[in-house]
Design an enzyme around this catalytic site. Structure first.
Site, PDB file in Angstrom:
ATOM      1  N   ARG A  10       1.127  -1.489  -0.107  1.00 30.64           N
ATOM      2  CA  ARG A  10       0.017   0.071  -0.114  1.00 30.64           C
ATOM      3  C   ARG A  10       1.022   1.181  -0.033  1.00 30.64           C
ATOM      4  NH1 ARG A  10      -3.191   1.611   3.905  1.00 30.64           N
ATOM      5  NH2 ARG A  10      -2.148   1.146   5.183  1.00 30.64           N
ATOM      6  N   ASN A  20       7.403   1.471   1.812  1.00 26.43           N
ATOM      7  CA  ASN A  20       8.060   0.484   0.949  1.00 26.43           C
ATOM      8  C   ASN A  20       8.923   1.089  -0.321  1.00 26.43           C
ATOM      9  OD1 ASN A  20       6.593  -1.176   1.439  1.00 26.43           O
ATOM     10  ND2 ASN A  20       4.368  -0.204   0.771  1.00 26.43           N
ATOM     11  N   ARG A  68      -4.599  -2.396  -7.899  1.00 25.74           N
ATOM     12  CA  ARG A  68      -5.415  -2.231  -6.391  1.00 25.74           C
ATOM     13  C   ARG A  68      -6.667  -1.043  -6.731  1.00 25.74           C
ATOM     14  NH1 ARG A  68      -3.460  -3.466  -0.082  1.00 25.74           N
ATOM     15  NH2 ARG A  68      -1.800  -3.718  -1.215  1.00 25.74           N
ATOM     16  N   GLN A 104       5.665 -10.712   2.426  1.00 25.34           N
ATOM     17  CA  GLN A 104       5.927  -9.066   2.665  1.00 25.34           C
ATOM     18  C   GLN A 104       7.122  -8.629   2.800  1.00 25.34           C
ATOM     19  OE1 GLN A 104       4.169  -8.446   7.191  1.00 25.34           O
ATOM     20  NE2 GLN A 104       6.814  -9.194   7.364  1.00 25.34           N
ATOM     21  N   ARG A 156      12.392 -28.814  34.273  1.00 32.01           N
ATOM     22  CA  ARG A 156      12.519 -27.836  33.597  1.00 32.01           C
ATOM     23  C   ARG A 156      14.119 -29.040  32.078  1.00 32.01           C
ATOM     24  NH1 ARG A 156      13.786 -22.419  32.965  1.00 32.01           N
ATOM     25  NH2 ARG A 156      12.697 -21.895  35.607  1.00 32.01           N
TER      26      ARG A 156
END
Length: 224
Positions: A10, A20, A68, A104, A156
């Protein structure tokens, strides 16, 4: 037919304006992901954006552009409808893909060969979807509704004695690979039989702040 790698991007970004396109290591942030896709012969990069400047930069870097619609470029827009729109466009252009990779743009660190390795694991693993993860320490706790250990603290284990059943992984958000029918029937990037794609911890960096940019820059300097 190559697998489309859809990179949503975007124009709006509240945390870091024009994130971006912000330079990282001498090139716009989104270009890192595009170049990683171009280095994987099994993949074709598609950038989904409503922003003309991002589209221009992405096209110059070698990506196909998905225009888009504005109603899919809102702050509240989920990622899945964006991918489904991209798949519809790709289907009209070159035919319906059997699967689609989601990447991404704010995860610029992926080691050489990572994307090809993901495709190989996906195609040979009989899974319907795959999510990129990194190993996490098992010594986790939750606070609500009550304080509770998510590991057997009474006995543990030593780190070297952790069993496969005790291993834990964190979703990075960097990479997903999904059969198209999962998007069509479940409208989700994950569904059916899910596989874990284990990435190097360095590849988990998600740029959300200026400090994240600085860490990415330092990693690039150290690798050069």
């Amino acid at each position: 037919m190559s697998i489309p790698a859809v990179i949503p991007a975007r124009g709006g970004s509240k945390g870091i304006p024009r994130k971006n396109l912000k330079p990282l290591g001498g090139k716009p942030l989104i270009v890192w992901t595009i170049e990683q896709v171009l280095a994987a012969p099994e993949l074709t990069p598609y950038v989904s954006t409503e922003d003309e400047e991002i589209a221009g930069v992405a096209r110059d870097a070698g990506a196909e552009i998905i225009e888009r619609p504005d109603d899919l470029a809102q702050d509240t827009t989920a990622t899945e409808p964006v991918v489904e729109h991209a798949v519809d466009v790709i289907t009209r252009r070159v035919g319906r893909p059997e699967s689609v990779m989601l990447l991404q743009a704010t995860s610029p660190i992926r080691l050489p060969g990572t994307l090809s390795r993901a495709v190989t694991e996906f195609t040979s693993g009989a899974v319907d979807s795959m999510v990129g993860v990194v190993p996490e320490p098992i010594f986790l706790w939750q606070r609500s509704p009550e304080v509770r250990a998510l590991y057997p603290f009474e006995s543990r284990p030593r780190r070297q004695d952790v069993t496969p059943e005790q291993e834990r992984f964190r979703e990075t958000g960097s990479l997903y690979l999904t059969r198209t029918e999962i998007y069509e029937t479940q409208h989700n990037r994950l569904g059916g039989r899910i596989g874990l794609f284990v990435m190097d911890p360095a590849e988990s960096l998600d740029i959300d702040t200026l400090e994240d940019f600085e860490r990415a820059e330092q990693w690039i300097v150290n690798r050069s």
